[in-house]
Design an enzyme around this catalytic site. Sequence first.
Site, PDB file in Angstrom:
ATOM      1  N   ARG A 160       8.736  -8.903   5.112  1.00  0.00           N
ATOM      2  CA  ARG A 160       8.457  -7.538   4.633  1.00  0.00           C
ATOM      3  C   ARG A 160       8.986  -6.485   5.607  1.00  0.00           C
ATOM      4  O   ARG A 160       9.260  -5.357   5.205  1.00  0.00           O
ATOM      5  CB  ARG A 160       6.944  -7.320   4.478  1.00  0.00           C
ATOM      6  CG  ARG A 160       6.335  -8.105   3.351  1.00  0.00           C
ATOM      7  CD  ARG A 160       4.871  -7.793   3.249  1.00  0.00           C
ATOM      8  NE  ARG A 160       4.662  -6.358   3.079  1.00  0.00           N
ATOM      9  CZ  ARG A 160       3.477  -5.792   2.974  1.00  0.00           C
ATOM     10  NH1 ARG A 160       2.391  -6.528   3.021  1.00  0.00           N
ATOM     11  NH2 ARG A 160       3.363  -4.496   2.821  1.00  0.00           N
ATOM     12  N   VAL A 164      -6.752   2.415  16.312  1.00  0.00           N
ATOM     13  CA  VAL A 164      -6.272   2.984  15.042  1.00  0.00           C
ATOM     14  C   VAL A 164      -6.868   2.247  13.837  1.00  0.00           C
ATOM     15  O   VAL A 164      -7.350   2.874  12.891  1.00  0.00           O
ATOM     16  CB  VAL A 164      -4.725   2.994  14.993  1.00  0.00           C
ATOM     17  CG1 VAL A 164      -4.233   3.550  13.659  1.00  0.00           C
ATOM     18  CG2 VAL A 164      -4.166   3.814  16.146  1.00  0.00           C
ATOM     19  N   CYS A 212      -7.388  -4.333   2.842  1.00  0.00           N
ATOM     20  CA  CYS A 212      -6.138  -4.740   3.464  1.00  0.00           C
ATOM     21  C   CYS A 212      -6.476  -5.601   4.670  1.00  0.00           C
ATOM     22  O   CYS A 212      -7.545  -5.466   5.243  1.00  0.00           O
ATOM     23  CB  CYS A 212      -5.416  -3.459   3.861  1.00  0.00           C
ATOM     24  SG  CYS A 212      -4.162  -3.635   5.095  1.00  0.00           S
ATOM     25  N   ARG A 243       0.824  -1.222   0.000  1.00  0.00           N
ATOM     26  CA  ARG A 243       0.000   0.000   0.000  1.00  0.00           C
ATOM     27  C   ARG A 243       0.853   1.265   0.000  1.00  0.00           C
ATOM     28  O   ARG A 243       0.446   2.293  -0.544  1.00  0.00           O
ATOM     29  CB  ARG A 243      -0.860   0.070   1.247  1.00  0.00           C
ATOM     30  CG  ARG A 243      -1.760  -1.040   1.513  1.00  0.00           C
ATOM     31  CD  ARG A 243      -2.482  -0.765   2.801  1.00  0.00           C
ATOM     32  NE  ARG A 243      -3.141   0.532   2.778  1.00  0.00           N
ATOM     33  CZ  ARG A 243      -4.315   0.765   2.235  1.00  0.00           C
ATOM     34  NH1 ARG A 243      -4.983  -0.199   1.677  1.00  0.00           N
ATOM     35  NH2 ARG A 243      -4.827   1.967   2.231  1.00  0.00           N
ATOM     36  N   ARG A 248      -8.617   0.935   5.418  1.00  0.00           N
ATOM     37  CA  ARG A 248      -7.486   1.818   5.106  1.00  0.00           C
ATOM     38  C   ARG A 248      -7.709   2.679   3.864  1.00  0.00           C
ATOM     39  O   ARG A 248      -7.005   2.556   2.863  1.00  0.00           O
ATOM     40  CB  ARG A 248      -6.198   1.011   4.989  1.00  0.00           C
ATOM     41  CG  ARG A 248      -5.880   0.276   6.271  1.00  0.00           C
ATOM     42  CD  ARG A 248      -4.573  -0.425   6.225  1.00  0.00           C
ATOM     43  NE  ARG A 248      -3.432   0.470   6.310  1.00  0.00           N
ATOM     44  CZ  ARG A 248      -2.185   0.086   6.164  1.00  0.00           C
ATOM     45  NH1 ARG A 248      -1.912  -1.167   5.906  1.00  0.00           N
ATOM     46  NH2 ARG A 248      -1.199   0.948   6.261  1.00  0.00           N
ATOM     47  N   PRO A 249      -8.705   3.580   3.946  1.00  0.00           N
ATOM     48  CA  PRO A 249      -8.957   4.467   2.815  1.00  0.00           C
ATOM     49  C   PRO A 249      -7.847   5.512   2.666  1.00  0.00           C
ATOM     50  O   PRO A 249      -7.035   5.669   3.578  1.00  0.00           O
ATOM     51  CB  PRO A 249     -10.254   5.167   3.225  1.00  0.00           C
ATOM     52  CG  PRO A 249     -10.240   5.168   4.716  1.00  0.00           C
ATOM     53  CD  PRO A 249      -9.525   3.903   5.125  1.00  0.00           C
TER      54      PRO A 249
HETATM   55  C1  EPZ Z   1       1.234   3.879   8.498  1.00  0.00           C
HETATM   56  O1  EPZ Z   1       0.197   3.430   7.660  1.00  0.00           O
HETATM   57  C2  EPZ Z   1       2.215   2.755   8.602  1.00  0.00           C
HETATM   58  N1  EPZ Z   1       2.737   2.469   7.270  1.00  0.00           N
HETATM   59  C3  EPZ Z   1       1.559   1.540   9.227  1.00  0.00           C
HETATM   60  O2  EPZ Z   1       2.537   0.536   9.403  1.00  0.00           O
HETATM   61  C4  EPZ Z   1       1.000   1.926  10.604  1.00  0.00           C
HETATM   62  O3  EPZ Z   1       0.265   0.836  11.134  1.00  0.00           O
HETATM   63  C5  EPZ Z   1       0.079   3.128  10.477  1.00  0.00           C
HETATM   64  O4  EPZ Z   1       0.760   4.221   9.799  1.00  0.00           O
HETATM   65  C6  EPZ Z   1      -0.396   3.663  11.815  1.00  0.00           C
HETATM   66  O5  EPZ Z   1       0.690   3.993  12.625  1.00  0.00           O
HETATM   67  C7  EPZ Z   1       3.738   3.198   6.776  1.00  0.00           C
HETATM   68  O6  EPZ Z   1       4.246   4.126   7.386  1.00  0.00           O
HETATM   69  C8  EPZ Z   1       4.248   2.821   5.445  1.00  0.00           C
HETATM   70  P1  EPZ Z   1      -2.702   5.855   8.638  1.00  0.00           P
HETATM   71  P2  EPZ Z   1      -0.883   4.453   7.056  1.00  0.00           P
HETATM   72  O7  EPZ Z   1      -3.102   6.574   7.398  1.00  0.00           O
HETATM   73  O8  EPZ Z   1      -0.241   5.761   6.869  1.00  0.00           O
HETATM   74  C9  EPZ Z   1      -7.456   6.191   8.715  1.00  0.00           C
HETATM   75  C10 EPZ Z   1       3.342  -1.688   9.445  1.00  0.00           C
HETATM   76  O9  EPZ Z   1       3.006  -2.749  10.052  1.00  0.00           O
HETATM   77  N2  EPZ Z   1      -7.376   6.952   7.453  1.00  0.00           N
HETATM   78  O10 EPZ Z   1      -1.924   6.600   9.666  1.00  0.00           O
HETATM   79  O11 EPZ Z   1      -1.506   3.796   5.894  1.00  0.00           O
HETATM   80  C11 EPZ Z   1      -7.051   4.727   8.533  1.00  0.00           C
HETATM   81  O12 EPZ Z   1      -8.092   3.953   8.024  1.00  0.00           O
HETATM   82  C12 EPZ Z   1       2.310  -0.778   8.879  1.00  0.00           C
HETATM   83  O13 EPZ Z   1       4.523  -1.380   9.241  1.00  0.00           O
HETATM   84  C13 EPZ Z   1      -8.540   7.487   6.928  1.00  0.00           C
HETATM   85  O14 EPZ Z   1      -9.633   7.325   7.491  1.00  0.00           O
HETATM   86  O15 EPZ Z   1      -1.914   4.532   8.247  1.00  0.00           O
HETATM   87  C14 EPZ Z   1      -6.636   4.347   9.955  1.00  0.00           C
HETATM   88  O16 EPZ Z   1      -7.768   4.012  10.696  1.00  0.00           O
HETATM   89  C15 EPZ Z   1       0.968  -1.328   8.715  1.00  0.00           C
HETATM   90  N3  EPZ Z   1      -8.469   8.182   5.739  1.00  0.00           N
HETATM   91  C16 EPZ Z   1      -6.026   5.644  10.494  1.00  0.00           C
HETATM   92  O17 EPZ Z   1      -6.495   6.682   9.619  1.00  0.00           O
HETATM   93  C17 EPZ Z   1      -7.297   8.375   5.100  1.00  0.00           C
HETATM   94  O18 EPZ Z   1      -7.284   9.017   4.035  1.00  0.00           O
HETATM   95  C18 EPZ Z   1      -4.522   5.692  10.539  1.00  0.00           C
HETATM   96  O19 EPZ Z   1      -4.003   5.230   9.290  1.00  0.00           O
HETATM   97  C19 EPZ Z   1      -6.124   7.850   5.653  1.00  0.00           C
HETATM   98  C20 EPZ Z   1      -6.189   7.133   6.842  1.00  0.00           C
END
Ligand code: EPZ
Length: 420
Positions: free
Chosen positions: A395, A325, A115, A91, A120-121
């Site tokens: 990964r 989260v 996912c 992603r 994860r939108p």
């Molecule tokens: C990052 O993912 C990390 N990935 C993830 O690590 C980590 O779990 C996550 O942050 C939370 O700390 C990378 O840094 C590459 P988010 P990310 O957007 O950015 C919601 C691992 O195991 N959201 O912070 O994709 C979402 O659904 C991985 O290494 C919206 O609603 O996560 C979630 O509930 C997995 N709309 C929350 O925000 C959006 O447009 C936080 O997700 C974007 C997100």
Amino acid sequence: MDRFRIDGGHPLHGTVQINGAKNAALPLLATAILTDETVVLHHLPNLGDIRTMCRLLSHLGAEWRGGETITVRLAGVERAEAPYEIVKTMRASTLVLGPLLARCGRARVSLPGGCAIGARPMGLHLQALERMGGRITIENGYIVAEARRLRGIDYTFETVTVTGTENIMMAATLADGTTTLHNAAREPEIPDLAQCLTTMGAQIHGAGTSDITIQGVTRLRGVEHTIIPDRIVAGTFAIATAMTGGDVTLQSMVPGHIEALLEKLAAAGAKIFPMTDALRVVGPPRLEAVDCTTAPFPGFATDLQAQFMAAMTIANGSSVINETVFENRFMHVGELQRMGANIQVQGSTAVVKGVPRLRGAPVMATDLRASASLVLAGLTAEGSTEIERVYHIDRGYEQIETRLGALGATMTREHGDDGH
Ligand code: EPZ
């Protein structure tokens, strides 16, 4: 496909070096899109996700070489596109959207889809880019974005998003005018990215706080940057040490990046000795149960929830674990139950009643951190644990079997017939 075999019951002892952070390295590799000069990154981890990002950079037209130090140059963008074949395996490929739009005025990036850990939108990435003047449509499963030049905005993220903050911060470096981001993510990967971008000539203030200001510039230059240590890998080793009753010093890491975890481990009875760039953890004979609720940084990292739960399955007493989260990040529960764990899940809450011992069993890795929790469970279980689908672990963890083996674990990788 490879599998791990772990014979449990050996406390971990010794010293382990923590590698560079995967989740810092991925956006840092994407900074190469923002300049036609050379980007050099030190302390790059040797991981599946990093190879995927390099493959994506090659697709865009970049040339790269190296290993732990990588040199990347994207002299000219040949294809402003992240294809489905790559995005579906990772992603974080969507991190190229902001930089591509900023540099080329157009980008075509596959939507990542669902996912294992939740929906994860990426609506907030798109909303912010639209406010910056991007024209965005969804065509055949692809985000198609265009903008002659993005313009600075004042934007409040409805939810804290790590890659959303990174994507928009990168896009804003080359925008016309000043961008202010509110409710921005504060994870240590954000100031690391900001520091790299600043060396490239970007004007960024406040990274690491909830309010970040980026004054756009017309061009960025090349950079040489050292990636921060991986706090989730460090946290995983800290938990493994605490739950096996071991004594391990983690070197090349920042204890402040996992403070929320260290407070919990100390409350559970582990002895924690933080140093400037190292940490010694000494586990008690048996951990005490402690509750935990995940939250964005500086809260307890969702990426350590599964591993912490594995520790609580053998703690003395009951603990309540809340995942705030992601909506579906309990995939490890069913597998831990197969090893004898007593866990009840209701919605986003898991109640874990500690048992004296887990028993080894064949289990299946389902996502990166869930898999890590199975490894930890296997380290303490009675008998042998076999973990299938270990590509999930590869990964995010560099040669985990070698590193744990060096600390006294009995863990081997068995190669599958198909060579993977
Ligand atoms: C990052 O993912 C990390 N990935 C993830 O690590 C980590 O779990 C996550 O942050 C939370 O700390 C990378 O840094 C590459 P988010 P990310 O957007 O950015 C919601 C691992 O195991 N959201 O912070 O994709 C979402 O659904 C991985 O290494 C919206 O609603 O996560 C979630 O509930 C997995 N709309 C929350 O925000 C959006 O447009 C936080 O997700 C974007 C997100």
